[in-house]
Write a protein that holds these residues in place. Structure first.
Motif, PDB file in Angstrom:
ATOM      1  N   PHE A   1      37.114  33.447  37.766  1.00 49.34           N
ATOM      2  CA  PHE A   1      37.694  33.549  39.108  1.00 49.34           C
ATOM      3  C   PHE A   1      39.197  33.320  39.057  1.00 49.34           C
ATOM      4  N   GLY A   2      39.864  33.776  40.103  1.00 45.72           N
ATOM      5  CA  GLY A   2      41.292  33.513  40.277  1.00 45.72           C
ATOM      6  C   GLY A   2      42.091  33.911  39.056  1.00 45.72           C
TER       7      GLY A   2
ATOM      8  N   VAL B   1      41.588  24.706  42.238  1.00 45.23           N
ATOM      9  CA  VAL B   1      41.131  25.272  43.517  1.00 45.23           C
ATOM     10  C   VAL B   1      42.173  24.985  44.599  1.00 45.23           C
ATOM     11  N   CYS B   2      42.202  25.801  45.619  1.00 46.57           N
ATOM     12  CA  CYS B   2      43.153  25.562  46.710  1.00 46.57           C
ATOM     13  C   CYS B   2      42.729  26.304  47.972  1.00 46.57           C
ATOM     14  N   GLY B   3      41.532  25.971  48.441  1.00 46.85           N
ATOM     15  CA  GLY B   3      41.081  26.559  49.698  1.00 46.85           C
ATOM     16  C   GLY B   3      41.814  25.940  50.879  1.00 46.85           C
TER      17      GLY B   3
ATOM     18  N   ASP C   1      45.640  36.446  49.505  1.00 49.55           N
ATOM     19  CA  ASP C   1      44.319  36.909  49.088  1.00 49.55           C
ATOM     20  C   ASP C   1      43.472  35.704  48.690  1.00 49.55           C
ATOM     21  N   PHE C   2      42.329  35.531  49.364  1.00 48.57           N
ATOM     22  CA  PHE C   2      41.423  34.433  49.031  1.00 48.57           C
ATOM     23  C   PHE C   2      40.248  34.953  48.233  1.00 48.57           C
TER      24      PHE C   2
ATOM     25  N   LYS D   1      37.303  34.797  53.124  1.00 49.16           N
ATOM     26  CA  LYS D   1      37.850  35.277  51.853  1.00 49.16           C
ATOM     27  C   LYS D   1      38.321  36.713  52.027  1.00 49.16           C
ATOM     28  N   GLY D   2      39.024  37.223  51.003  1.00 51.18           N
ATOM     29  CA  GLY D   2      39.584  38.563  51.106  1.00 51.18           C
ATOM     30  C   GLY D   2      41.060  38.504  51.443  1.00 51.18           C
ATOM     31  N   ALA D   3      41.595  39.625  51.914  1.00 46.57           N
ATOM     32  CA  ALA D   3      43.029  39.710  52.219  1.00 46.57           C
ATOM     33  C   ALA D   3      43.289  39.245  53.639  1.00 46.57           C
ATOM     34  N   LEU D   4      44.151  38.214  53.793  1.00 41.17           N
ATOM     35  CA  LEU D   4      44.480  37.689  55.126  1.00 41.17           C
ATOM     36  C   LEU D   4      45.957  37.915  55.436  1.00 41.17           C
TER      37      LEU D   4
END
Lengths: 80, 136
Positions: free
Chosen positions: A8-9, A77-79, B46-47, B80-83
């Protein structure tokens, strides 16, 4: 044994795929997997942190891996 | 309601999900996309999420909060996705009998989410992209 690793990422960009089939010695643990990956992909060494998740939980360094595990590489991570 | 979604978050639906007769307070946190990082204009965010683990970790955080505060109901929805600038990346709602606990629980949930939930964001600038927090 061969394990499947979800990426990921930034790790997806460093390794150049979203899934990696990776060869490990039998009964390898999380520490061995991380050292091996960091040797094969040196850009991983520059990350702030790098964790391994096994079956949707953060794994401890000594945790033994098996071919059936769902393994994922977790960069910082960085939500939110 | 604990979810990862690719659609714009319906904030009212998240609030409605925590309505409870025993609630005297509903606290809502909305994390939004900011137009700059250290004075540099951000075009888009982008998430990316590891969906199954992200939902599991968000549920664990909700359970931890429920063990610490008298929570009636809790909802966490992450996009998630493009914001685009101004869009909601995360909406958290908590209902409690009295307001203080709802503020505390909401703050605990967003702080913990940022530390443990496997979600990543890439900032897009005019001159390139950067994965946030990836490098020291």
């Amino acid at each position: 044994m061969q394990v499947k690793i979800a990426l990921f990422g930034i790790t997806k960009e460093i390794i150049g795929a979203s899934k990696l089939n990776y060869q490990l010695s039998e009964k390898a643990d999380v520490n061995q997997l991380l050292s091996s990956l960091k040797a094969d992909y040196p850009a991983l060494q520059k990350l702030t942190s790098l964790m391994i998740a096994v079956n949707d939980d953060y794994a401890t360094p000594e945790q033994t891996l098996s071919a059936h595990d769902e393994i994922a590489l977790i960069p910082p991570v960085c939500g939110g | 309601m604990i979810a990862i979604t690719e659609e714009p978050i319906n904030t009212q639906a998240v609030i409605d999900a925590v309505q409870a007769d025993g609630a005297g307070a509903i606290n809502v946190f909305i994390g939004t996309v900011r137009n700059q990082t250290q004075a540099k204009p951000v075009i888009q965010l982008d998430f990316e999420a590891y969906d199954s683990m992200a939902v599991k970790k968000m549920q664990e955080i909700a359970d931890q909060a429920t063990a610490r505060w008298p929570i009636q109901k809790v909802a966490i929805v992450h996009r998630k996705g493009a914001l685009q600038i101004g869009e909601a990346a995360v909406v958290i709602a908590v209902s409690t009998p009295h307001r203080k606990a709802s503020f505390e629980a909401c703050e605990f949930i967003i702080d913990t989410l940022k530390q443990v939930v496997p979600i990543w964001k890439k900032e897009k600038f005019e001159d390139g992209d950067v994965w946030v927090a990836a490098h020291p």
